[in-house]
Design a protein around this motif. Sequence first.
Motif, short mmCIF file in Angstrom:
data_model
loop_
_atom_site.label_atom_id
_atom_site.label_comp_id
_atom_site.label_asym_id
_atom_site.label_seq_id
_atom_site.Cartn_x
_atom_site.Cartn_y
_atom_site.Cartn_z
N SER A 1 26.37 66.67 22.13
CA SER A 1 27.75 66.53 21.68
C SER A 1 27.91 67.24 20.34
N ASP B 1 30.25 68.60 17.10
CA ASP B 1 31.43 68.26 16.29
C ASP B 1 32.05 69.58 15.81
N THR C 1 37.77 67.34 11.88
CA THR C 1 37.25 67.44 13.24
C THR C 1 38.37 67.86 14.19
N LYS D 1 35.41 66.98 19.84
CA LYS D 1 34.02 66.62 20.13
C LYS D 1 33.73 67.16 21.53
N ASP E 1 31.14 67.99 24.67
CA ASP E 1 29.87 67.73 25.34
C ASP E 1 29.47 68.98 26.11
N SER F 1 22.76 67.10 19.37
CA SER F 1 23.87 66.14 19.32
C SER F 1 24.22 65.79 17.88
N GLY F 2 25.50 65.88 17.57
CA GLY F 2 25.97 65.57 16.23
C GLY F 2 26.06 66.79 15.32
N SER F 3 25.55 67.94 15.77
CA SER F 3 25.60 69.15 14.95
C SER F 3 27.05 69.59 14.73
N VAL F 4 27.30 70.11 13.56
CA VAL F 4 28.64 70.59 13.21
C VAL F 4 28.73 72.09 13.44
#
Length: 309
Positions: free
Chosen positions: A5, A7, A15, A18, A20, A75-78
């Motif tokens: 996921s 960001d 943001t 999000k 996936d 996951s969580g990477s910007v």
Amino acid sequence: MTLISLDLQSRSGKTLAKLDVDSEDTVGQLKKKFHAVNKKYYPARQRMTLPAKEGQKSGEVLKDSAKLSEYGLSSGSVVLFKDLGTQIDYSTVFFFEYFGPLVIYPLFFFLPQIFYPGQKALPLDQRPLVQKIAVAYWMFHYAKRIFETYFVHTFGHATMPIKNLFKNCSYYYGFAAFVAYFVNHPAYTAPDETLSLVCFALAMVCQFSNFRCHTILSNLRAPGETAYKIPSGFLFNYITCANYTAEIWGWILFTIGTHTIAAGLFTAAGAFQMAEWARGKHKRLQKLFDGKDGRQKYPKRWVMFPPLL
């Protein structure tokens, strides 16, 4: 297959979505998924980058063909998003850039009564030979450019911001009128005819040399290839941006052949811009082909305009 996921944020840190995705998806696929969420931002309008690391002004730009896993995203990477604005095809921009000068210049030659009110213009058959050759040369040059746009050039990017269309057209249209006004003026004093004929003959050699350079660049990569390669053959054996060399010399000879300051200013403006592009390309090729880790060493060459650059 690893689902992650991401960001997607604006450069201000807001943001936007999000998403996936599969870590083996390409950046191009990521752009398509964001477009599915926000229809305004079609893929060509998007630029995605990594956040800047400490000491960097900006982060690395993500290439469409690269996989997300190549950038270490998890996951969580910007991922930072930039709107490039409304886009337009390169070929369309180039067509309008070149079609304008192709039409504007001869208007001054064929319709002097419109552009030189109060001035008595000579009949076409009595005009100086230099004016006739100059209009033919000018039209040939821009007709050649339009031909190359559709049948020779390959573009590294499919589109550019539409604002560039107006900026570029202003440059080309303005200089076309500026040069044409003085070269075709009824009070124009033609230089020595022999000198002009020699200059335009050499300028045509430059035109065909420029065309040869463009065909070499067009055939540099096989279909589907995107990696940088070192141009070789013809003038490229000695000069990094040989196509610019031929282009500039063509306009220098046009300037000498017409003896007009307006043509000289047009030549100088174009040469200045091409010099900036050439320096950038030369440095980029030297950096990419540094001779290390099995990479090819970029040969010693002039940048654009020997012996000065």
